[in-house]
Scaffold this active site. Structure first.
Site, short mmCIF file in Angstrom:
data_model
loop_
_atom_site.label_atom_id
_atom_site.label_comp_id
_atom_site.label_asym_id
_atom_site.label_seq_id
_atom_site.Cartn_x
_atom_site.Cartn_y
_atom_site.Cartn_z
CG HIS A 207 22.57 10.60 -16.14
ND1 HIS A 207 23.33 11.33 -14.97
CD2 HIS A 207 21.45 11.14 -15.94
CE1 HIS A 207 22.63 12.15 -14.98
NE2 HIS A 207 21.33 12.19 -15.54
NE ARG A 314 15.76 11.82 -16.34
CZ ARG A 314 15.21 10.46 -15.93
NH1 ARG A 314 14.46 9.82 -17.05
NH2 ARG A 314 14.81 10.35 -14.67
NE ARG A 350 14.90 17.42 -16.31
CZ ARG A 350 15.33 16.22 -15.78
NH1 ARG A 350 15.33 16.08 -14.54
NH2 ARG A 350 16.28 15.40 -16.41
CD GLU A 448 16.46 19.01 -9.35
OE1 GLU A 448 16.67 17.91 -9.55
OE2 GLU A 448 16.09 19.80 -10.31
CG ASN A 471 17.16 10.32 -9.14
OD1 ASN A 471 16.62 9.41 -8.38
ND2 ASN A 471 17.03 10.20 -10.38
CG ASP A 472 20.26 16.29 -8.78
OD1 ASP A 472 20.93 15.41 -8.73
OD2 ASP A 472 19.87 16.75 -9.78
NE ARG A 482 21.87 12.38 -9.37
CZ ARG A 482 21.42 12.11 -10.59
NH1 ARG A 482 20.91 10.71 -10.70
NH2 ARG A 482 21.18 12.87 -11.53
CB CYS A 519 9.72 12.63 -11.53
SG CYS A 519 10.79 14.01 -11.06
#
Length: 584
Positions: A207, A314, A350, A448, A471-472, A482, A519
């Site tokens: 993050h 987000r 989201r 994801e 990412n996930d 990650r 995304c």
């Protein structure tokens, strides 16, 4: 490299992972874990005296509290306690802590908590270098004193709103140096204009990296020992292209990097001229480039840079870093602000993606593996009142433009049905209350979790759109945390298993006529743009600042030729050779 081996102000280099390209030159602001637990913001110049008075009042209160404790010690209290309390009282009166902290407020316009934590770290570091064991252990007393004052400061209402500091790009700005920066910390730190972020831990999709990209400032993570080796106030050069940090550079090196920085800024200015140019491939395929945002205020920058919409808002950042939950009206106003700012362009919001390394204030993660636990949609379905509040706010905001509701971490069709039921309930409650909302709203899911990517057909049939969260997805496919620098080399977006899942999702979505976007961080990595085009992707969502470079790459790409190249490469078992794929 040992700290003892480094003379004061010696020049040395550190290597990590450059996760945001660019150059930064400035002074280190070294933050320990305790320092990040307090508010960090700049004050205005006319607030210096008020903020200094607030600091002194808290320190005086701490002294009084210690005096009362000393007076009320029971007769059978250990004899060591009274001398320790006296030491703490003396430390609070010490000019090195008291006056120097106030000096940081005056010189750097730090708020009281930040100034105290910064000065305390310097004193602690000095104690820890003393050879005498007894004196060296007094660093613990300094920590305890600072913690007491911070508690008093934090017990009051927030003093001032964060004030972003605008600086010339070539000026020396502050560069945050930390072991790691949590999402909540980033939420606070992003309100101040830092020049760069450096962390011991983290990977390209941690993050820290994600928010640094959204702020468009250089970041190097996974440095291993930067917080111990770099001292507060050290001059730093951050090379986000190569992942290099130069500490206390020579003047000749400073001049070289100032030239590189100026050239980079010139190139960025040239790219901005593409703002009104549609992202069209050489063979005439229109590509949509949307923006990822964390806060409503970022929508304006996305609009101004020419984003085709918001591909990922987000919403969890509205919930973090506060003692209470945002009300329906507060959420409605935030969502409506973004929708209105985008002036008819689609906005994908989201739902609350809390859990794993993102927690609500006051909640503790107790799961053995929080990344696989009660997070995202699982958390929302387990807290229906919280979910209803958000859904009502989202529906109300849809009256101002196209709102797409995106559900994170979907893994079963039962969850999709549960969300539909919750959405229907929210609609019925708005009707009963006579509250206006748009009658048509799109519902989509994050792809994801590998389960949904493998069995994508029913999801493509029953949902309005799909968004691939790479990412996930990569994290779960590769079984790699990650944010863990120790295994960062195994986090591989070019692994055939990852690319085949992305390709499968895009292909099946095409069959059912459903739009699909990426995304995750892959979408904003210009090195992967041509590969994603070759997979058939037609919608990219990324931090707004990355849109011009990705657009430039698209304008020189031939979509049909890339699809053929990528299809051929996917049939091989080995990792795709990115260099060959990028040949034009």
């Amino acid at each position: 490299m040992s700290e003892a081996a480094l003379p004061s102000n010696a020049m040395f280099c550190l290597m990590g992972q450059g996760v945001v390209q660019g150059y930064a030159i400035g002074k280190a602001a070294v933050m320990g874990a305790a320092a990040l637990e307090v508010a960090h913001y700049y004050i205005e110049a006319d607030q210096v005296q008020t903020e200094s008075d607030r600091l002194y009042a808290a320190m005086d209160q701490a002294q009084q509290d210690l005096a009362v404790i000393a007076q009320q010690l029971p007769a059978d209290a250990p004899r060591e306690i009274a001398p320790v309390l006296e030491v703490h009282r003396l430390l609070l009166a010490d000019p090195m802590l008291r006056q120097q902290s106030a000096q940081l407020i005056a010189d750097r316009l730090y708020n009281a908590e930040w100034a105290l934590a910064t000065q305390g770290q310097q004193i602690i570091a000095q104690f820890e270098q003393i050879e005498d064991p007894y004196l060296r252990e007094r660093s613990a007393d300094v920590r305890q004193v600072i913690e007491r004052v911070l508690l008093i400061l934090n017990g009051k209402a927030p003093h001032a709103h964060s004030l972003p500091v605008q600086t010339d790009p070539t000026d020396s700005g502050l560069i945050v140096v930390a072991r790691d920066i949590s999402p909540g910390d980033m939420l606070r730190l992003r309100k101040v204009r830092f020049s760069a972020f450096l962390t011991d831990l983290g990977g390209p999709t941690s993050h820290t990296a994600i928010v640094a990209r959204s702020m468009n400032i250089p970041a190097v993570v996974g440095l291993g020992d930067v917080r111990r080796l770099v001292k507060d106030g050290d001059m730093l050069i951050v090379d986000g292209f190569k992942g290099i940090v130069i500490v206390n550079p020579a003047e000749t090196i400073l001049q070289q990097y100032r030239q590189l920085q100026a050239e980079h800024l010139r190139q960025e200015a040239q790219l901005s001229q593409l703002r009104d140019t549609p992202a069209m491939t050489v063979d005439g395929i229109r590509i949509h480039l949307e923006a990822n945002i964390e806060l409503p205020s970022e929508a304006q920058a996305a609009f101004e840079i020419g984003a085709d919409g918001i591909g990922l808002f987000r919403s969890e950042f509205l919930f973090m870093g506060r003692k209470d939950l945002p009300s329906e009206n507060e959420q409605f106003e935030a969502y409506a602000r973004v929708v209105q700012t985008m002036q008819g362009r689609p906005v994908t919001i989201r739902t609350l993606d809390i859990g794993a390394d993102k927690t609500l204030d006051g909640e503790q993660t107790v799961a053995t593996n929080p990344a696989l636990g009660l997070r995202a949609i699982r958390y929302c379905l387990a807290h229906p009142e919280l979910f209803q509040t958000q859904l009502r706010a989202l529906l109300r905001a849809s009256q101002f433009g196209l709102v797409r509701i995106l559900i994170p971490m979907i893994s079963t069709m039962e969850e999709v049905h549960a969300v539909r039921q919750a959405l229907d309930k929210a609609e019925q409650s708005l009707i009963a209350d006579g509250v206006p909302y748009a009658k048509q709203i799109q519902l989509g899911a994050m792809v994801e979790v590998p389960a949904i990517a493998i069995a994508i057909e029913p999801f493509a049939q029953h949902l309005d759109f799909l968004s691939i969260g790479t990412n996930d997805l990569i994290q779960y496919v590769m079984a790699v945390d990650r944010a863990d620098a120790d295994v960062a080399d195994l986090y591989d977006p070019m692994h055939p298993a990852v690319l085949r899942l992305i390709a499968h999702t895009i292909n099946r979505a095409e069959v059912y006529g459903k739009p699909v976007s990426v995304c995750g961080e892959m979408a904003g990595d210009v090195r992967l743009t041509r590969m994603l085009l070759g997979l058939g992707l037609r919608c990219f969502s990324m931090p707004a600042a990355q849109i011009p470079r990705v657009k430039q790459e698209i304008l020189s790409s031939h979509s049909a030729a890339l699809r053929l190249k990528v299809a051929t490469a996917l049939n091989r078992a080995e990792r795709i050779d990115l260099h060959k794929l990028l040949e034009k």
